[in-house]
Every structure is written in C-alpha cells, then in structure tokens.
Design an enzyme around this catalytic site. Structure first.
Site, PDB file in Angstrom:
ATOM      1  N   GLN A  10      77.464  73.594  94.288  1.00 53.15           N
ATOM      2  CA  GLN A  10      77.991  74.406  95.403  1.00 53.15           C
ATOM      3  C   GLN A  10      77.340  76.147  93.715  1.00 53.15           C
ATOM      4  O   GLN A  10      78.116  75.662  92.801  1.00 53.15           O
ATOM      5  CB  GLN A  10      79.113  74.933  96.024  1.00 53.15           C
ATOM      6  CG  GLN A  10      78.975  75.737  96.752  1.00 53.15           C
ATOM      7  CD  GLN A  10      80.089  75.488  97.937  1.00 53.15           C
ATOM      8  OE1 GLN A  10      80.954  74.638  98.300  1.00 53.15           O
ATOM      9  NE2 GLN A  10      80.091  76.724  98.741  1.00 53.15           N
ATOM     10  N   ARG A 120      83.851  68.433 105.206  1.00 55.40           N
ATOM     11  CA  ARG A 120      84.110  68.598 103.706  1.00 55.40           C
ATOM     12  C   ARG A 120      84.017  70.242 102.785  1.00 55.40           C
ATOM     13  O   ARG A 120      84.791  70.584 103.426  1.00 55.40           O
ATOM     14  CB  ARG A 120      83.093  68.443 103.068  1.00 55.40           C
ATOM     15  CG  ARG A 120      83.050  68.298 101.263  1.00 55.40           C
ATOM     16  CD  ARG A 120      83.119  67.631 100.748  1.00 55.40           C
ATOM     17  NE  ARG A 120      83.255  67.658  98.911  1.00 55.40           N
ATOM     18  CZ  ARG A 120      83.265  68.700  98.138  1.00 55.40           C
ATOM     19  NH1 ARG A 120      81.834  69.460  98.028  1.00 55.40           N
ATOM     20  NH2 ARG A 120      83.646  68.475  96.573  1.00 55.40           N
TER      21      ARG A 120
END
Length: 314
Positions: A10, A120
C-alpha cells in the site's frame, strides 16, 4: 539463481495503474477481469479512472495493487517466457504484496487473493475507530532506536514498530496520542525527521488484532498449495514453502512488524543480486537500493517496462 521478484504494498497505488498493460496485452486484461468478477465490482474502472480517494481506500487499494502485480506476471509469462520456478530464487512482498507474491508463486488463485485482500482491507479499516490510531515515519532511525522510542512513548497505550523498511526508515503504529508522543521523543533523540503518515488506520500493530482474527477465519477456508519458489515472509524474514506455515504467517503479519530490511538482507545473503519489482511504482526498488548497495534493480509496471525487460533479456 540470483534473482528475486518482489511485490509492492500500500502506498504504491496511482490512478491509471495497469491501464497500459490491459490495453496492450490480453493476458493482463484477463487478470483485471478476474479480479472484477471475484469482487463483483468494476475495480479496474476505479484503478484507471479514479477518483484517487476511492482507489486509496484500504479495501480497494489492496486487491488493486495485487491485480497490477499479477497482470505483470502473466504478461511476462506470455510475452517474455518468464517461469518463476526456473527464473527466481525467491519471491517476497511488502505487507499486502506478500499475497501478490504467493499468488504469483501459485499458493492460491488470483480470485482467492482478491477476496482475501478485500476481507483484509475491510477488517483493517474497521479494527480501530477513525481518528483513534495513527502511523508515523521515523527517517534516520534504525530499528532498535525506533523500538526504544515507541516503548517509551507508549505509556500504557499501543505504540510499536510496524515497518522496518531499511535505510534508516522505520514506521511506528499505534494509538494516536502515543504515536504523537513518539514523534516528539524522536526529535529529542536525534532522529532526522519524524512525521505522521496520511493513513486511515494503524496497521501492523496490536490494535489490528480484530483484523488478524478475521484473516485467520478467512484463510482457513482457502485452499493453499506449496509455492513453486520459496516466499520470504514479512514476519519471519525467512523463506517459507509449507502452506500451513504460510497461513499462520499471514495471520501474524496483520499485527506483526513488516521486517522488509531483514527480508532483503536474507535474500542477498542467500546469493540474490538482482531484485525485480513487479507492479505499480518503484517504491521497493528504492528501499532495496538503500539496503543492499550495488544490487541490480528493475521495476516493471507498464507496457513500456515490459518492452524494456524483453529487450534486456533478448
């Protein structure tokens, strides 16, 4: 073999990522279509057209980044003859990138990876009420100093090392007040720079336990095969091939430190000289450059990058 293939996490997302691959290569478009179908969402439209704030939502960014990485893998397989089993010593990924690495190595399908990352992302977002957690980057601090600062700043709250990214970059995560205390302490202890990160939740710390519980349940339902090449796992900084060990590691990863510096050092110590980043951006190549001086680095995330890779390996 001296090559490791590494997969970004990310922060590497950008509007437009993967679009040139889908337009140029049917193998890439098939990956994006599979992810869209798995999630019952036109995630590819968000990836290519934005808006950025929607793409950056954890539940979107995680499967989207995996999709780009796996599109690159499939194109390299179809266009450049890539065979991970033959061509790679290891694969590894940063946080969610570990799921990309495992999907690339055949541990689970792209469909399962997309659904796991959606779960998630949702679970990590919901684990801590908005505004109660924070993350901060310490630049110019090695892990021991960062952990000492976190421990002293905690004062009964959670404050932990979330990412050891190498090159003197450590990210702390925890309760907002504790992380703010850590930033103040960092200045007093000679850390070059300490700053809050624009993230939506305090990832990779004990506050993520509800998300770890959700992932334990989700991963238990997914069929997993041994990867065709060992995966260097974030939490152990060591190669794994046993599916049950991988399953346990992915659960531990939600609350554990991403030991990226040690992962890269372990691969280099095992003889890896070339690190090839597959997916959006060049963040990991930049980190590897600071961890292992002199390593050969390549980032592949666009149609142009594919052409350069093919020329290099012709």
């Amino acid at each position: 073999m001296t090559t490791a293939f590494i997969f970004p996490g990310q922060g590497s997302q950008a509007v437009g990522m993967g679009k040139s691959l889908a337009e140029a290569f049917p193998a890439a478009k098939a990956v994006f279509d599979e992810v869209d179908a798995a999630l019952s969402q036109k995630l590819s439209a968000v990836m290519w057209d934005g808006p950025l704030d929607e793409l950056t939502l954890t539940a979107n960014a995680q499967p989207a980044l995996m999709a780009v990485s796996l599109a690159v893998v499939r194109v390299l397989e179809s266009e450049a003859g890539l065979d991970l089993k033959r061509d790679a010593a290891f694969v590894a990924g940063h946080s969610l990138g570990e799921y990309s690495a495992l999907a690339a190595a055949g541990t689970f399908s792209i469909t399962d990876a997309a659904r796991l990352l959606r779960i998630r992302g949702d679970a990590m977002q919901k684990a801590v009420p908005a505004g109660q957690g924070a993350m901060a980057a310490l630049l110019g601090a090695e892990l021991d100093l960062a952990r000492s600062i976190a421990s002293d700043a905690a004062q009964g709250e959670v404050c932990e090392a979330a990412n050891d990214n190498g090159g003197g970059q450590v990210v702390l995560s925890g309760a907002k007040a504790a992380v703010e205390r850590a930033i103040a302490l960092a200045g007093e202890r000679g850390v070059k720079r300490a700053m809050l990160l624009p993230v939506s939740a305090p990832f990779h710390c004990a506050l993520m336990q509800p998300a770890a519980d959700a992932m334990r349940e989700a991963l238990a339902k997914v069929a997993m095969q041994a990867p065709v090449v060992p995966v260097v796992a974030n939490v152990g900084a060591a190669p794994l091939s046993d599916p049950e060990a991988i399953r346990a590691s992915l659960v531990a990863q939600v609350t554990g430190t991403v030991r990226w510096r040690e992962c890269v050092q372990a691969m280099a110590a095992a003889g890896v000289t070339d690190f090839v980043e597959l997916g959006s951006g060049k963040v990991l190549a930049g980190l590897v450059k600071r961890i292992v001086a002199g390593s050969a680095l390549l980032s592949i995330g666009t149609a142009e990058d594919i052409a350069a890779y093919k020329a290099r390996n012709a």
